[in-house]
Design a protein around this motif. Structure first.
Motif, short mmCIF file in Angstrom:
data_model
loop_
_atom_site.label_atom_id
_atom_site.label_comp_id
_atom_site.label_asym_id
_atom_site.label_seq_id
_atom_site.Cartn_x
_atom_site.Cartn_y
_atom_site.Cartn_z
N ILE A 290 0.94 -1.11 0.07
CA ILE A 290 0.03 -0.07 0.02
C ILE A 290 0.99 1.22 -0.14
CG2 ILE A 290 -1.55 1.41 1.29
CD1 ILE A 290 -2.75 -1.22 2.36
N ASN A 294 0.91 3.89 -2.97
CA ASN A 294 0.59 5.24 -2.90
C ASN A 294 1.81 6.34 -3.11
OD1 ASN A 294 -1.84 5.02 -1.88
ND2 ASN A 294 -1.61 4.92 0.09
N SER A 295 3.13 5.79 -2.97
CA SER A 295 4.23 6.52 -3.28
C SER A 295 4.24 6.76 -4.94
CB SER A 295 5.57 5.81 -2.98
OG SER A 295 6.70 6.79 -3.50
N LYS A 297 1.71 6.60 -6.92
CA LYS A 297 0.55 7.43 -7.47
C LYS A 297 0.98 8.91 -6.79
CE LYS A 297 -4.33 8.32 -5.83
NZ LYS A 297 -5.42 7.74 -5.13
N LYS A 298 1.65 9.26 -6.01
CA LYS A 298 1.86 10.57 -5.65
C LYS A 298 2.77 11.09 -6.73
CE LYS A 298 3.97 13.24 -1.86
NZ LYS A 298 4.65 13.31 -0.58
N VAL A 304 -4.20 3.66 -8.73
CA VAL A 304 -4.39 2.57 -7.55
C VAL A 304 -5.65 2.53 -7.22
CG1 VAL A 304 -3.75 2.23 -5.26
CG2 VAL A 304 -1.73 3.38 -6.78
N MET A 306 -7.46 0.25 -4.24
CA MET A 306 -7.02 -0.58 -3.01
C MET A 306 -8.02 -1.91 -3.19
SD MET A 306 -5.06 1.05 -1.19
CE MET A 306 -4.24 2.49 -1.48
#
Length: 356
Positions: A290, A294-295, A297-298, A304, A306
């Motif tokens: 996760i 998220n890294s 995606k940022k 992403v 979930m």
């Protein structure tokens, strides 16, 4: 001749980065040895490369109370004794550890024999094996910029993940030929990890009729994951696992759907492949995927979804949205200064060899 002992196992993510280093190490004159378990996934992958493979016992390292911990503690100690013997016989100049439960006894054995140890951590937060090995390491290579906070300041080096040279030489035409696909229809490649993923497999198959209207699907579904009832479906090709031809499979991909293991997503970054990540939930892992997802995606490299939000409607919507935004992801990857980690890691290994 310089000698290096490498270790890491349990999943392909703890092995393939080591394999990526083999060609450069050989060109630099290193004699390479590998320490792993008898039945781990690492054995087949390493022996296929023609690298001497040494077997030790290993027990699973757990973060929770379990009676199996007692039994596995004895296996870990046995592995440590075996690793000490192997290292004293090989007399390496350096040990490089990729993590996984087989690696800790090897790191400890190297320390006892005063052999410098380099650790590589792929994930956002260090795994348990690497955590307990860190005090014995000379340097710790890490992958995500955010990981710096978990690494001792005097040991950490941001390197990224080494990506196999062979992956960068794929042919879209060959990939289409392997799968029997046509040229003028986009291709989705689905990767469930070395152990496969029932969640990903089910999501693709439940929605296959809709997906095949717009895409062709190459599905790497893991050991035992092939659905024989779908083998003759046009535009859908299944594989348990792909090794030699993976570069061609990636080359033909217009979008990749994957878990968020660090090795895989950094390979996608190196190849600039737009992707939809569905990380393992915290129910099934320590949550590292996760954080990885998220890294990315940022930084704009990934879309992403979930696992907790996964249903047929969300899956299809996310799939189409990721494909529609594929050029934006590619541009973000092109603008990134994160590169293949081979060169930086080799520099660290050579430094450790020369500064014992």
């Amino acid at each position: 001749m310089k000698r290096i002992v490498m270790t890491g196992g349990g999943t392909s993510g703890h092995v393939t980065p080591n394999i990526a280093l083999f060609p450069v190490l050989k060109r630099l004159g290193f004699e390479i040895h590998y320490i792993g378990t008898r039945n781990g996934i690492e054995r087949g992958l390493i022996e296929r490369e023609g690298i001497p493979y040494h077997i030790i016992s290993a027990g699973k390292l757990r973060r929770y109370l379990d009676m199996k911990n007692v039994y596995d503690a004895f296996r870990v100690m046995k592995g440590f004794v075996e690793a000490v013997s192997i290292i004293r016989k090989i007399k390496p100049n350096v040990v490089f550890s990729k993590g996984g439960f087989v690696s800790s006894p090897v790191v400890w054995a190297a320390s006892v024999n005063r052999i410098p140890v380099i650790i590589h951590e792929s994930d956002y937060t260090p795994g348990l094996a690497n955590k307990i090995s860190m005090p014995f390491a000379k340097k710790i290579c890490y992958t995500f910029p955010e990981t710096k906070q978990y690494i001792p300041d005097d040991k950490g080096i941001l390197t990224g993940i080494p990506v196999r040279e062979s992956l960068l030489k794929g042919s879209r035409e060959k990939g289409l030929g392997i799968c029997g696909f046509i040229e003028n229809k986009p291709v989705i490649v689905v990767i469930g990890g070395s152990q496969g993923s029932k969640v990903l497999n089910d999501s693709i198959r439940h929605n296959l009729d809709f997906i095949l209207k717009k895409f062709q699907v190459c599905h790497i579904c893991g050991r035992g994951g092939v659905d024989k009832s779908l083998e003759k479906v046009r535009g859908y090709k299944q594989f348990e696992y792909i090794n030699e031809d993976l570069s061609h499979i990636f080359a033909m991909a217009d979008l990749v759907v994957s878990r968020a293991g660090a090795t895989t997503i950094f390979e996608l970054l190196a190849l600039r492949k737009p992707n939809l990540l569905i990380p393992l939930s915290k129910k099934a892992s320590r949550g590292d995927q996760i954080l990885n997802a998220n890294s990315f995606k940022k930084q704009g490299f990934s879309h992403v979804l979930m696992e907790e939000d996964l249903n047929d409607e969300n899956f299809l919507n996310s799939l189409y949205k990721a494909y529609s935004n594929r050029r934006t992801m590619i541009e973000a990857m092109r603008s990134s200064d994160i590169s293949n980690g081979i060169e930086k890691i080799i520099e660290v290994i050579q430094w450790a060899t020369e500064n014992r």
